[in-house]
Design an enzyme around this catalytic site. Structure first.
Site, PDB file in Angstrom:
ATOM      1  N   THR A 142      28.098  85.667  13.597  1.00 22.11           N
ATOM      2  CA  THR A 142      29.226  85.730  14.901  1.00 22.11           C
ATOM      3  C   THR A 142      30.658  85.747  14.043  1.00 22.11           C
ATOM      4  O   THR A 142      31.572  85.390  14.611  1.00 22.11           O
ATOM      5  CB  THR A 142      29.236  84.695  15.778  1.00 22.11           C
ATOM      6  N   ARG A 159      31.992  87.668  10.592  1.00 17.28           N
ATOM      7  CA  ARG A 159      32.439  89.000  10.124  1.00 17.28           C
ATOM      8  C   ARG A 159      31.200  89.773   9.647  1.00 17.28           C
ATOM      9  O   ARG A 159      30.722  89.255   8.561  1.00 17.28           O
ATOM     10  CB  ARG A 159      33.647  88.881   9.134  1.00 17.28           C
ATOM     11  N   ARG A 199      35.637  74.799  11.414  1.00 21.78           N
ATOM     12  CA  ARG A 199      35.562  74.095  12.861  1.00 21.78           C
ATOM     13  C   ARG A 199      34.233  74.836  13.526  1.00 21.78           C
ATOM     14  O   ARG A 199      33.711  74.181  14.316  1.00 21.78           O
ATOM     15  CB  ARG A 199      36.953  74.816  13.367  1.00 21.78           C
ATOM     16  N   ARG A 234      32.191  75.723   0.663  1.00 20.22           N
ATOM     17  CA  ARG A 234      33.225  75.848  -0.729  1.00 20.22           C
ATOM     18  C   ARG A 234      33.368  74.142  -0.928  1.00 20.22           C
ATOM     19  O   ARG A 234      33.180  73.861  -2.303  1.00 20.22           O
ATOM     20  CB  ARG A 234      34.371  76.479  -0.575  1.00 20.22           C
ATOM     21  N   HIS A 274      30.972  92.154  19.409  1.00 19.04           N
ATOM     22  CA  HIS A 274      31.712  91.207  19.039  1.00 19.04           C
ATOM     23  C   HIS A 274      32.600  90.554  20.237  1.00 19.04           C
ATOM     24  O   HIS A 274      33.558  90.597  20.591  1.00 19.04           O
ATOM     25  CB  HIS A 274      33.184  92.154  18.439  1.00 19.04           C
ATOM     26  N   GLU A 334      33.101  97.981  12.201  1.00 19.32           N
ATOM     27  CA  GLU A 334      33.367  97.851  13.673  1.00 19.32           C
ATOM     28  C   GLU A 334      34.579  98.747  13.762  1.00 19.32           C
ATOM     29  O   GLU A 334      35.384  98.890  13.070  1.00 19.32           O
ATOM     30  CB  GLU A 334      33.969  96.381  13.992  1.00 19.32           C
TER      31      GLU A 334
END
Ligand code: 8YV
Length: 331
Positions: free
Chosen positions: A241, A243, A160, A181, A293, A272
């Protein structure tokens, strides 16, 4: 599920969400918004029927093992679930849900913002006047950045958020390339004018800007390994943006220090909330732009996330399958 099920929320949520939660559930809200210690998290899972955690709660197999028999639902406030051992939860008969879809546009906006911040030197420029540096006026050669129009963008992970970024990137005149994938249906590729690269290695070697949009799973840990980062062009920029764990952060830092990459825009980090001091030094030297974040941090988004959490809990407590179940097979 027994009547008066206790819902425990680990962090403060927007007022509107907390008010509605009080109406709907027997809820224990966070008074001080501090991330829970491990002991506090254990206490929470011992007493809760439903836990509402966030990315700041590490719900590993040990926490799941400590859960009381009452805990039946972990309704995550957030999309990514890499801080939750979904396999261990499912094995204990605990359902896990998340909040997909409602932070897509905000995160894609922030990705564009970071991309422009790095290439057009926004943080550096924005500091010049407030810092009181003498400004003799406009100059033809001062503060030159790099144009993004006409450049090649490589999107790693075309779900998305990747697709929302592709729509924006097209409007900015970037050519859209992606690795995923699974290849997208041809109609979607055509609508996004997106070129599929089966080989991530080959795509990386050709891109001017690379942006990460896959989840962090065992399969994507350090997907951008030292070897793969070295395939990138020295004048390329990387934006993350998604991980921190998807990029080998130490390898990335070493390359940025040696000017083997032109820059990076990072909203997420491998450990983090700890941020590597070498990254801070690179930010001070204007080689990277670092954000804490903030990708999904809009009031609207956080209210929508709260709505999703409540819908998942309500459906579950009423004996229905919650709409946003996360199954181990999905990861
Ligand atoms: C969330 C995120 O706000 O939803 C995600 O996966 O990365 C964030 O933007 C955070 O995870 C809240 O738990």
């Amino acid at each position: 599920m027994r009547q008066g099920a206790l819902v425990v929320v680990t962090r403060r949520l927007p007022d509107a969400v907390e008010a509605r939660m009080r109406e709907l559930f027997d809820v224990r809200l966070s008074a001080d918004d501090r991330p829970l210690s491990r002991e506090a998290l254990v206490a929470a899972v011992e007493s809760a029927d439903v836990l509402v955690p966030t990315i700041t709660d590490r719900i590993d197999a040990g926490i799941i093992a400590a859960a009381g028999d009452r805990l039946k639902l972990i309704a995550n406030f957030g999309n990514g679930v890499d801080h939750i051992d979904v396999g261990a939860a499912t094995a204990r008969g605990i359902t896990v849900t998340n909040t997909p879809g409602v932070l897509t546009e905000d995160t894609a906006d922030m990705t564009m913002a970071l991309m422009l911040a790095v290439t057009r030197r926004l943080p550096e420029g924005a500091r010049i006047l407030p810092d009181g540096e003498p400004w003799p006026g406009w100059s033809p050669t001062w503060m030159l950045g790099r144009r993004i129009t006409g450049k090649r963008l490589g999107i790693v992970g075309m779900g998305r958020i990747g697709q929302a970024l592709a729509r924006r990137a097209r409007a900015f005149g970037l050519s859209v390339n992606y690795h995923n994938r699974r290849r997208l249906p041809v109609e979607t590729e055509t609508a996004l004018a997106a070129t599929y690269w089966a080989s991530l290695d080959r795509m990386l070697a050709r891109m001017d800007i690379v942006s990460i949009h896959c989840p962090h799973t065992p399969a994507t840990y350090h997907l951008l390994s030292a070897r793969r980062l070295k395939l990138m062009k020295p004048d390329a920029v990387i934006v993350n943006t998604a991980r921190g764990e998807v990029i080998d952060e130490q390898a990335l830092i070493a390359m940025l220090e040696r000017d083997e990459l032109a820059g990076a825009g990072l909203d997420v980090f491998q450990h983090e909330p700890a941020v590597d001091p070498r990254l801070m030094r690179l930010a001070k030297a204007n080689k990277v732009v670092l954000l804490p974040h903030m990708g999904s941090a809009t009031l609207e988004g956080r209210i929508d996330m709260g709505e999703k959490v409540m819908v998942n809990i309500r459906a579950f407590l009423d004996g229905h399958r919650p709409p946003n179940r996360v199954l181990p097979s999905m990861l």
